[in-house]
Design an enzyme around this catalytic site. Structure first.
Site, short mmCIF file in Angstrom:
data_model
loop_
_atom_site.label_atom_id
_atom_site.label_comp_id
_atom_site.label_asym_id
_atom_site.label_seq_id
_atom_site.Cartn_x
_atom_site.Cartn_y
_atom_site.Cartn_z
N GLU A 95 3.45 2.53 16.00
CA GLU A 95 4.29 3.03 17.11
C GLU A 95 5.33 1.91 17.47
O GLU A 95 4.89 0.85 17.65
CB GLU A 95 3.61 3.66 18.39
CG GLU A 95 2.92 4.82 17.86
CD GLU A 95 2.07 5.72 18.89
OE1 GLU A 95 2.06 5.14 20.17
OE2 GLU A 95 1.16 6.30 18.84
N ARG A 130 -4.98 8.96 19.04
CA ARG A 130 -4.50 7.85 18.76
C ARG A 130 -3.66 8.21 17.28
O ARG A 130 -4.72 8.74 16.53
CB ARG A 130 -5.27 6.64 18.76
CG ARG A 130 -5.73 6.23 20.23
CD ARG A 130 -4.46 5.52 20.66
NE ARG A 130 -4.67 4.84 22.14
CZ ARG A 130 -4.46 5.57 23.08
NH1 ARG A 130 -3.79 6.91 23.33
NH2 ARG A 130 -4.64 5.23 24.52
N HIS A 160 4.73 9.52 22.03
CA HIS A 160 3.79 9.32 22.87
C HIS A 160 3.87 9.33 24.25
O HIS A 160 3.86 8.57 25.21
CB HIS A 160 3.32 7.56 22.60
CG HIS A 160 1.69 7.42 22.81
ND1 HIS A 160 1.07 6.47 22.20
CD2 HIS A 160 0.99 7.85 23.88
CE1 HIS A 160 -0.10 6.56 22.74
NE2 HIS A 160 -0.25 7.37 23.66
P1 NAP Z 1 -13.34 11.39 26.89
O1 NAP Z 1 -13.59 12.13 27.97
O2 NAP Z 1 -14.09 10.21 26.70
O3 NAP Z 1 -13.41 12.47 25.36
C1 NAP Z 1 -13.55 11.94 24.16
C2 NAP Z 1 -14.44 12.86 23.54
O4 NAP Z 1 -14.84 12.58 21.96
C3 NAP Z 1 -15.78 13.18 24.09
O5 NAP Z 1 -16.05 14.45 24.15
C4 NAP Z 1 -16.66 12.47 23.32
O6 NAP Z 1 -18.06 13.16 23.22
C5 NAP Z 1 -15.95 12.60 21.84
N1 NAP Z 1 -16.37 11.40 20.80
C6 NAP Z 1 -16.30 10.24 21.15
N2 NAP Z 1 -16.47 9.60 19.82
C7 NAP Z 1 -16.82 10.46 19.05
C8 NAP Z 1 -17.20 10.26 17.66
N3 NAP Z 1 -17.45 9.22 17.23
N4 NAP Z 1 -17.54 11.53 17.04
C9 NAP Z 1 -17.04 12.43 17.54
N5 NAP Z 1 -16.82 12.77 18.77
C10 NAP Z 1 -16.58 11.73 19.63
O7 NAP Z 1 -11.86 11.11 26.61
P2 NAP Z 1 -10.43 11.91 27.36
O8 NAP Z 1 -10.17 11.18 28.69
O9 NAP Z 1 -10.62 13.14 26.78
O10 NAP Z 1 -9.47 11.01 26.21
C11 NAP Z 1 -9.49 10.95 24.88
C12 NAP Z 1 -8.62 10.18 24.12
O11 NAP Z 1 -7.26 10.75 24.26
C13 NAP Z 1 -8.54 8.76 24.91
O12 NAP Z 1 -9.41 7.70 24.06
C14 NAP Z 1 -7.01 8.26 24.05
O13 NAP Z 1 -7.28 7.48 22.95
C15 NAP Z 1 -6.26 9.55 24.16
N6 NAP Z 1 -5.16 9.83 24.97
C16 NAP Z 1 -4.00 9.96 24.52
C17 NAP Z 1 -2.87 10.24 25.33
C18 NAP Z 1 -1.41 10.37 24.90
O14 NAP Z 1 -0.58 9.65 25.47
N7 NAP Z 1 -1.32 10.82 23.70
C19 NAP Z 1 -3.15 10.13 26.70
C20 NAP Z 1 -4.41 10.24 27.16
C21 NAP Z 1 -5.45 9.90 26.33
P3 NAP Z 1 -19.39 12.43 22.46
O15 NAP Z 1 -19.50 11.21 23.24
O16 NAP Z 1 -20.60 13.56 22.80
O17 NAP Z 1 -19.11 12.19 21.19
#
Ligand code: NAP
Length: 321
Positions: free
Chosen positions: A262, A233, A281
């Protein structure tokens, strides 16, 4: 009588048909905030994406479930939804691989200057055999730092370690044992990751804890030769600080799929920098994945409204109420 829902994003025809088999569906243009809020007041649920749904919009409504066509849920005030007893569903997993492909295309495009040099060829500048002025930097064998190694970060780590022989460092609050075992990923403190990585890739969700996680101080800790990749994000990065760092040569370049605002302002200095690859995006934006996300979100909503949703729930605590 069927329960009423509001759809605030265009859906594929077969997904609309599926929803209509179970629910009474009204489409609304969410850019008309008043019409959107009014529609929510007369609905049991809603499905859509990329629009803020505020507590004020839900005040006085009977909404029981919201289904976002995304994995990220930063458009919602989750504690408020939980307190209102509203289930929030999202679409993890179905978009993981497409989004990891986008991340990797940003890594490759930034390192090998694909966009800049493709434009250079189209502008008629290729008049002789190319030289160092057009060289890029290697990706294979380098160090990738993933800030937030979850589902998408894991798919990026797999590409990096198994496909590109890269060393993978990561930060998370908890260890990702699969990535450590299968891709040799090593969990380090953010400072060590920033100081060691050739590519710093941000994949944390946006929350109060992660907003502006990468600012002037963090950019200063990165290698001068490093490239920052953000497909999480926009607000994870302090964009003003990033512009200043790129202008000052503090880091080598950036690959950005997301921006603080955006669509990005066409006047943003980022868009004039040859060492910045900017995308609108497109993380999950393939025909196949966007269809799978819409279908998943529709199934989530139907199940949530019939009280049978077992997974893809953001605020599981609401079920215990
Ligand atoms: P996910 O599986 O929940 O992975 C997020 C990771 O971030 C986890 O490993 C989590 O580990 C870590 N995390 C969370 N809060 C944190 C913090 N405060 N400090 C350090 N690490 C932290 O989510 P995902 O499915 O991979 O998606 C991740 C993000 O990608 C989404 O939330 C979304 O915003 C973004 N995204 C963007 C697009 C795009 O179109 N560009 C598409 C899809 C997703 P811990 O809980 O162990 O900290």
């Amino acid at each position: 009588m069927k329960q009423k829902i509001v759809a605030y994003k265009t859906l594929p025809a077969d997904v609309t048909e599926y929803l209509r088999e179970h629910l009474d569906v009204t489409f609304v243009d969410a850019s008309d905030t008043e019409a959107f809020a009014a529609a929510l007041k007369d609905a049991d649920g809603a499905i859509g994406a990329s629009v803020k749904v505020t507590p004020a919009m839900l005040e006085g409504s009977r909404i029981k479930a919201l289904s976002t066509i995304s994995v990220g849920y930063d458009q919602f005030d989750v504690p408020d939804l939980t307190q209102r007893g509203i289930v929030l569903a999202h679409t993890p997993d179905v978009l993981t691989e497409s989004t990891a492909d986008t991340v990797f295309s940003l890594i490759l495009a930034s390192a090998r200057r694909v966009v800049e040099l493709a434009d250079w060829v189209k502008a008629g500048h290729w008049k002789a055999s190319i030289g160092p002025a057009q060289f890029g930097v290697d990706v294979q064998g380098k160090t990738l730092g993933i800030v937030g190694l979850g589902r998408i970060g894991g798919a990026v780590a797999r590409r990096a370690a198994l496909g590109f022989n890269m060393k993978v460092l990561y930060t998370n609050r908890s260890a990702n044992e699969v990535a450590e075992r299968e891709y040799g990923a090593r969990r380090v403190e953010l400072d060590e990751l920033l100081a060691s990585a050739d590519f710093v890739c941000l994949q944390v969700p946006l929350s109060d804890a992660t907003r502006h996680m990468i600012g002037a101080a963090e950019l200063q800790k990165m290698k001068k030769s490093a490239i920052l990749i953000n497909a999480s994000r926009g607000a994870i990065v302090d964009e003003k600080a990033l512009i200043a760092a790129l202008e000052a040569g503090t880091i080598h370049g950036a690959g950005l799929d997301v921006f603080e605002k955006e669509p990005v302002d066409p006047a943003s200095p980022l868009l004039r920098m040859p060492n910045v690859v900017a995308l609108p995006h497109i993380g999950s934006a393939t025909h196949e994945t966007r269809h799978a996300m819409a279908r998943c979100a529709a199934e989530n909503l139907v199940a949530a409204l019939s009280g049978t949703l077992g997974n893809n729930i953001v605020n599981r605590e609401v079920l215990a109420r």
